[in-house]
Scaffold this active site. Structure first.
Site, PDB file in Angstrom:
ATOM      1  N   ARG A  79       0.874  -1.160   0.000  1.00  0.00           N
ATOM      2  CA  ARG A  79       0.000   0.000   0.000  1.00  0.00           C
ATOM      3  C   ARG A  79       0.918   1.218   0.000  1.00  0.00           C
ATOM      4  O   ARG A  79       2.063   1.154   0.448  1.00  0.00           O
ATOM      5  CB  ARG A  79      -0.890   0.031   1.244  1.00  0.00           C
ATOM      6  CG  ARG A  79      -1.835  -1.151   1.373  1.00  0.00           C
ATOM      7  CD  ARG A  79      -2.641  -1.041   2.671  1.00  0.00           C
ATOM      8  NE  ARG A  79      -3.598  -2.125   2.808  1.00  0.00           N
ATOM      9  CZ  ARG A  79      -3.333  -3.295   3.379  1.00  0.00           C
ATOM     10  NH1 ARG A  79      -2.113  -3.522   3.877  1.00  0.00           N
ATOM     11  NH2 ARG A  79      -4.262  -4.230   3.476  1.00  0.00           N
ATOM     12  N   LYS A 130      -2.421  -1.716   7.558  1.00  0.00           N
ATOM     13  CA  LYS A 130      -3.861  -1.500   7.732  1.00  0.00           C
ATOM     14  C   LYS A 130      -4.516  -2.660   8.461  1.00  0.00           C
ATOM     15  O   LYS A 130      -5.409  -2.467   9.287  1.00  0.00           O
ATOM     16  CB  LYS A 130      -4.502  -1.309   6.364  1.00  0.00           C
ATOM     17  CG  LYS A 130      -5.983  -0.989   6.389  1.00  0.00           C
ATOM     18  CD  LYS A 130      -6.502  -0.748   4.991  1.00  0.00           C
ATOM     19  CE  LYS A 130      -7.985  -0.411   4.989  1.00  0.00           C
ATOM     20  NZ  LYS A 130      -8.492  -0.178   3.608  1.00  0.00           N
ATOM     21  N   HIS A 144      -2.527   3.053  -5.337  1.00  0.00           N
ATOM     22  CA  HIS A 144      -2.868   1.631  -5.284  1.00  0.00           C
ATOM     23  C   HIS A 144      -2.558   0.899  -6.589  1.00  0.00           C
ATOM     24  O   HIS A 144      -2.716  -0.326  -6.662  1.00  0.00           O
ATOM     25  CB  HIS A 144      -4.355   1.457  -4.952  1.00  0.00           C
ATOM     26  CG  HIS A 144      -4.613   1.179  -3.509  1.00  0.00           C
ATOM     27  ND1 HIS A 144      -4.045   1.919  -2.498  1.00  0.00           N
ATOM     28  CD2 HIS A 144      -5.360   0.233  -2.890  1.00  0.00           C
ATOM     29  CE1 HIS A 144      -4.450   1.443  -1.333  1.00  0.00           C
ATOM     30  NE2 HIS A 144      -5.238   0.422  -1.535  1.00  0.00           N
ATOM     31  N   ARG A 176       0.086  -1.933  -6.139  1.00  0.00           N
ATOM     32  CA  ARG A 176      -0.441  -3.087  -5.398  1.00  0.00           C
ATOM     33  C   ARG A 176      -1.412  -3.876  -6.273  1.00  0.00           C
ATOM     34  O   ARG A 176      -1.354  -5.105  -6.350  1.00  0.00           O
ATOM     35  CB  ARG A 176      -1.127  -2.602  -4.128  1.00  0.00           C
ATOM     36  CG  ARG A 176      -1.676  -3.690  -3.201  1.00  0.00           C
ATOM     37  CD  ARG A 176      -2.073  -3.028  -1.892  1.00  0.00           C
ATOM     38  NE  ARG A 176      -2.836  -3.875  -1.006  1.00  0.00           N
ATOM     39  CZ  ARG A 176      -2.316  -4.740  -0.135  1.00  0.00           C
ATOM     40  NH1 ARG A 176      -0.999  -4.898  -0.090  1.00  0.00           N
ATOM     41  NH2 ARG A 176      -3.073  -5.452   0.667  1.00  0.00           N
ATOM     42  N   HIS A 185      -3.402  -9.611   2.552  1.00  0.00           N
ATOM     43  CA  HIS A 185      -4.870  -9.670   2.548  1.00  0.00           C
ATOM     44  C   HIS A 185      -5.349 -10.800   3.453  1.00  0.00           C
ATOM     45  O   HIS A 185      -4.733 -11.866   3.511  1.00  0.00           O
ATOM     46  CB  HIS A 185      -5.394  -9.919   1.130  1.00  0.00           C
ATOM     47  CG  HIS A 185      -5.423  -8.683   0.283  1.00  0.00           C
ATOM     48  ND1 HIS A 185      -4.648  -8.531  -0.849  1.00  0.00           N
ATOM     49  CD2 HIS A 185      -6.147  -7.536   0.403  1.00  0.00           C
ATOM     50  CE1 HIS A 185      -4.887  -7.344  -1.383  1.00  0.00           C
ATOM     51  NE2 HIS A 185      -5.793  -6.728  -0.656  1.00  0.00           N
ATOM     52  N   TYR A 196      -8.676  -6.365  -6.267  1.00  0.00           N
ATOM     53  CA  TYR A 196      -7.448  -5.767  -6.780  1.00  0.00           C
ATOM     54  C   TYR A 196      -7.033  -6.348  -8.128  1.00  0.00           C
ATOM     55  O   TYR A 196      -6.141  -5.825  -8.775  1.00  0.00           O
ATOM     56  CB  TYR A 196      -6.300  -5.986  -5.784  1.00  0.00           C
ATOM     57  CG  TYR A 196      -6.366  -5.088  -4.579  1.00  0.00           C
ATOM     58  CD1 TYR A 196      -5.556  -3.959  -4.489  1.00  0.00           C
ATOM     59  CD2 TYR A 196      -7.223  -5.357  -3.525  1.00  0.00           C
ATOM     60  CE1 TYR A 196      -5.612  -3.127  -3.382  1.00  0.00           C
ATOM     61  CE2 TYR A 196      -7.287  -4.538  -2.411  1.00  0.00           C
ATOM     62  CZ  TYR A 196      -6.469  -3.424  -2.349  1.00  0.00           C
ATOM     63  OH  TYR A 196      -6.541  -2.605  -1.247  1.00  0.00           O
TER      64      TYR A 196
END
Length: 303
Positions: free
Chosen positions: A146, A173, A255, A258, A281, A290
């Site tokens: 990220r 995150k 993003h 990623r 994830h 994604y």
């Protein structure tokens, strides 16, 4: 309802530490906007619903939802019942979502071919900026970071091996406490992320602290502070504009690296659980968001 005593400064310090810095700042900004437009803590369900309705035409649905969460947390932390739980507020948000829609803008996924093109373009800049931007692009892609993770990388959290580097992100995150560790292998191609990182660290004289730092127009590092997360998007947009077009740059964001890794890895048949180990994830459903459609011949490796 009687107000409970305010928590001490020490308690406030630890409760703030429970949130990522960016999250805490965004909640603070949300509350500042709410107060600047007549809001207060505590507030009523009617007042909150009126606030949401008044900005439905000017703010994104996701922004309004974030404001509701911030206001909800502020009430609970102060010991008040949250108006966000009232049926009026819920119906108001449902109506806004139905009227305005909640489709998110899908940024462009920068895959292998894009990355090579961007790095070639970045290398045409002045030496210092060329080295930094090339390393930022390659490491960001290979690590599936990220943007906030990418700029948080510190030199002392990089472990060098013969076949690659291990980078520990202290806080992510989804991993607020123990962080996340990513391994980036050496590549045989001339666009090796490990070699690019080593080149930048040597040229920039980065021996400790933040790896990616601001550079001025004279091609000099301006401070020992890290780039901001927003700077990642600006770097990508700037290089994309020169490599492709200004129009193409509009669809690129922080993003994109990623998402590009996830898309590229999926296209060459990397197992979902392996991709998730790299990206951090927690669910395949989130990972799937994604991955972009990619129609071309499979590439043997990511580099």
């Amino acid at each position: 309802m009687a107000e409970r005593p305010a928590p001490s400064a020490q308690v406030n310090r630890y409760t703030q530490a429970a949130l990522a810095d960016n999250t805490y700042r965004s909640y603070k900004a949300d509350l500042a906007h709410f107060r600047a437009h007549g809001g207060a803590i505590p507030t009523t369900a009617v007042q909150l619903a009126e606030y949401l309705a008044s900005f439905a035409d000017t703010l994104a649905v996701a922004t309004l939802q974030h404001r509701v969460i911030a206001i909800h947390r502020a009430h609970l932390e102060a010991g008040y019942p949250s108006p966000a739980m009232d049926s009026l507020v819920k119906r108001t948000m449902q109506g806004i979502r139905r009227t305005k829609g909640t489709a998110q803008r899908r940024v462009r996924a920068l895959v292998k071919d894009d990355i090579i093109e961007l790095v070639l373009t970045a290398e045409k800049q002045k030496p210092m900026k060329a080295a930094r931007d090339a390393a930022l692009i390659l490491v960001g892609f290979a690590g599936a970071f990220r943007r906030s993770e990418l700029v948080s990388i510190r030199q002392e959290d990089i472990t060098v091996f013969d076949h690659g580097v291990e980078i520990h992100i202290r806080r992510t995150k989804t991993q607020q406490e123990k962080g996340h560790t990513v391994f980036i292998p050496c590549a045989k191609s001339s666009r090796c992320p490990v070699k690019a990182l080593e080149k930048w660290l040597a040229l920039g004289g980065v021996e400790q602290g933040p790896v990616f730092r601001p550079i001025n127009r004279h091609d000099q590092i301006t401070s020992g502070k890290a780039l901001t997360p927003q700077s990642v998007a600006l770097v990508l947009k700037g290089v994309t504009s020169h490599a492709k077009s200004a129009e193409a740059a509009k669809s690129v964001a922080g993003h994109s690296l990623r998402s590009g890794y996830c898309t590229e890895a999926a296209s060459v048949g990397v197992a979902t659980h392996v991709i998730m180990e790299q990206t951090g994830h927690r669910s395949s459903a989130t990972l799937a968001k994604y991955i972009r459609p990619l129609i071309r011949q499979k590439t043997p490796s990511l580099f």
